[in-house]
Enzyme design. Structure first.
Site, mmCIF file in Angstrom:
data_model
loop_
_atom_site.group_PDB
_atom_site.id
_atom_site.type_symbol
_atom_site.label_atom_id
_atom_site.label_comp_id
_atom_site.label_asym_id
_atom_site.label_seq_id
_atom_site.Cartn_x
_atom_site.Cartn_y
_atom_site.Cartn_z
ATOM 1 N N SER A 18 -2.409 5.214 -14.027
ATOM 2 C CA SER A 18 -3.354 4.969 -15.145
ATOM 3 C C SER A 18 -3.827 3.528 -15.314
ATOM 4 C CB SER A 18 -2.791 5.434 -16.507
ATOM 5 O OG SER A 18 -2.926 6.824 -16.648
ATOM 6 N N THR A 19 -3.305 2.585 -14.509
ATOM 7 C CA THR A 19 -3.637 1.177 -14.782
ATOM 8 C C THR A 19 -4.843 0.653 -14.005
ATOM 9 O OG1 THR A 19 -2.162 0.259 -13.090
ATOM 10 C CG2 THR A 19 -1.220 0.681 -15.277
ATOM 11 N N GLY A 20 -5.495 1.537 -13.235
ATOM 12 C CA GLY A 20 -6.709 1.124 -12.531
ATOM 13 C C GLY A 20 -7.926 1.591 -13.310
ATOM 14 N N TYR A 28 -8.366 4.090 -15.051
ATOM 15 C CA TYR A 28 -8.075 4.682 -16.356
ATOM 16 C C TYR A 28 -7.732 3.660 -17.437
ATOM 17 C CZ TYR A 28 -8.359 9.518 -14.635
ATOM 18 O OH TYR A 28 -8.790 10.719 -14.131
ATOM 19 N N VAL A 54 -6.142 4.637 -5.745
ATOM 20 C CA VAL A 54 -5.008 5.062 -4.932
ATOM 21 C C VAL A 54 -5.196 6.514 -4.456
ATOM 22 C CG1 VAL A 54 -3.509 5.817 -6.853
ATOM 23 C CG2 VAL A 54 -2.507 4.845 -4.792
ATOM 24 N N ASP A 55 -5.839 7.317 -5.270
ATOM 25 C CA ASP A 55 -6.123 8.718 -4.914
ATOM 26 C C ASP A 55 -6.969 8.776 -3.628
ATOM 27 O OD1 ASP A 55 -6.338 11.463 -5.137
ATOM 28 O OD2 ASP A 55 -7.610 11.442 -6.930
ATOM 29 N N ASP A 83 0.872 -1.179 0.000
ATOM 30 C CA ASP A 83 0.000 0.000 0.000
ATOM 31 C C ASP A 83 0.907 1.226 0.000
ATOM 32 O OD1 ASP A 83 -1.643 2.119 0.670
ATOM 33 O OD2 ASP A 83 -2.653 1.059 2.300
ATOM 34 N N ILE A 84 0.759 2.072 -0.994
ATOM 35 C CA ILE A 84 1.673 3.220 -1.121
ATOM 36 C C ILE A 84 1.542 4.190 0.059
ATOM 37 C CG2 ILE A 84 0.195 4.771 -2.509
ATOM 38 C CD1 ILE A 84 2.780 5.234 -4.244
HETATM 39 P P1 ADP Z 1 -5.919 5.574 -12.405
HETATM 40 O O1 ADP Z 1 -7.178 6.376 -12.395
HETATM 41 O O2 ADP Z 1 -4.705 6.415 -12.712
HETATM 42 O O3 ADP Z 1 -6.023 4.336 -13.234
HETATM 43 P P2 ADP Z 1 -6.284 4.029 -9.924
HETATM 44 O O4 ADP Z 1 -6.125 4.532 -8.544
HETATM 45 O O5 ADP Z 1 -7.631 3.563 -10.355
HETATM 46 O O6 ADP Z 1 -5.695 5.197 -10.870
HETATM 47 O O7 ADP Z 1 -5.256 2.867 -10.168
HETATM 48 C C1 ADP Z 1 -3.877 3.034 -10.310
HETATM 49 C C2 ADP Z 1 -3.144 1.835 -9.722
HETATM 50 O O8 ADP Z 1 -3.068 1.976 -8.316
HETATM 51 C C3 ADP Z 1 -3.837 0.507 -9.981
HETATM 52 O O9 ADP Z 1 -2.857 -0.391 -10.484
HETATM 53 C C4 ADP Z 1 -4.334 0.090 -8.597
HETATM 54 O O10 ADP Z 1 -4.311 -1.317 -8.447
HETATM 55 C C5 ADP Z 1 -3.315 0.735 -7.696
HETATM 56 N N1 ADP Z 1 -3.703 1.014 -6.302
HETATM 57 C C6 ADP Z 1 -4.925 1.187 -5.766
HETATM 58 N N2 ADP Z 1 -4.836 1.448 -4.442
HETATM 59 C C7 ADP Z 1 -3.507 1.437 -4.132
HETATM 60 C C8 ADP Z 1 -2.741 1.638 -2.937
HETATM 61 N N3 ADP Z 1 -3.321 1.905 -1.766
HETATM 62 N N4 ADP Z 1 -1.387 1.552 -3.014
HETATM 63 C C9 ADP Z 1 -0.765 1.303 -4.186
HETATM 64 N N5 ADP Z 1 -1.414 1.117 -5.345
HETATM 65 C C10 ADP Z 1 -2.774 1.177 -5.321
#
Ligand code: ADP
Length: 173
Positions: A118-120, A122, A34-35, A11-12
């Site tokens: 961008s890999t979630g 988006y 992640v946002d 988890d970032i």
């Molecule tokens: P985007 O809109 O840029 O695609 P997302 O947040 O939907 O952003 O996804 C971007 C990446 O972050 C995805 O690969 C997702 O699995 C990952 N992600 C989601 N939550 C976390 C977290 N808490 N820590 C790290 N990576 C995460």
């Protein structure tokens, strides 16, 4: 592997680094994925600050404080929405990494952690995005002397394996 690059699963928001990168949207007003996790962990002061920043175009980056996060700063960057690959998505994603590294350099910090931008939601294909992320990192580290640690935080084992495979190709064994 480049000794300054680490690939971890996790988890970032928990990363003990000087800055974490947020895969934000152009409003910088928070969102899902992640946002959302970053805003929840940082606390409401983060939204107060990003509201004042007033948005960020795709491919660019903006800096805020990290508030309740272990990281002192958040570098907000806006990845492209995947639209099939012919809408400049690759360049825009590369710009996210370049501009985030530039922000880290301007902050004179030593360590930064990236999610897979961008890999979630988006929808950018993970392998293609990972190759761009790691190639831009390699390019940046070839001339940069300030960063000592770049962490790629993979959300899940599948992402971890893809990052590790592509890192072998980009950085060598
Ligand atoms: P985007 O809109 O840029 O695609 P997302 O947040 O939907 O952003 O996804 C971007 C990446 O972050 C995805 O690969 C997702 O699995 C990952 N992600 C989601 N939550 C976390 C977290 N808490 N820590 C790290 N990576 C995460």
């Amino acid at each position: 592997m480049n000794p300054r690059v680490q690939i971890v699963e996790g988890d970032i928001t928990k990363q003990q680094v000087d800055a974490i990168v947020n895969a934000a949207n152009t409003s910088l007003l928070g969102g899902g994925g992640v946002d959302g996790a970053i805003h929840r962990a940082a606390g409401p002061e983060l939204l107060e600050e990003t509201r004042k920043i007033g948005g960020c175009p795709t491919g660019e980056a903006r800096v805020s404080k990290g508030y309740r996060l272990p990281a002192k700063y958040v570098i907000h960057t806006v990845g492209p929405v995947w639209a099939g690959g012919h809408k400049n998505e690759d360049n825009l994603l590369a710009n996210c990494y370049r501009n985030s590294f530039k922000a880290a350099k301007d902050l004179k910090i030593k360590s930064v952690a990236f999610p897979s931008i961008s890999t979630g939601a988006y929808g950018f294909p993970l392998g293609r995005a990972t190759e761009i992320a790691l190639r831009e990192t390699k390019k940046f580290l070839e001339t940069d002397k300030t960063l000592t640690k770049v962490v790629f935080v993979c959300f899940g084992e599948k992402a971890l394996n893809i990052y590790k495979d592509i890192a072998k190709k980009v950085f060598g064994e």
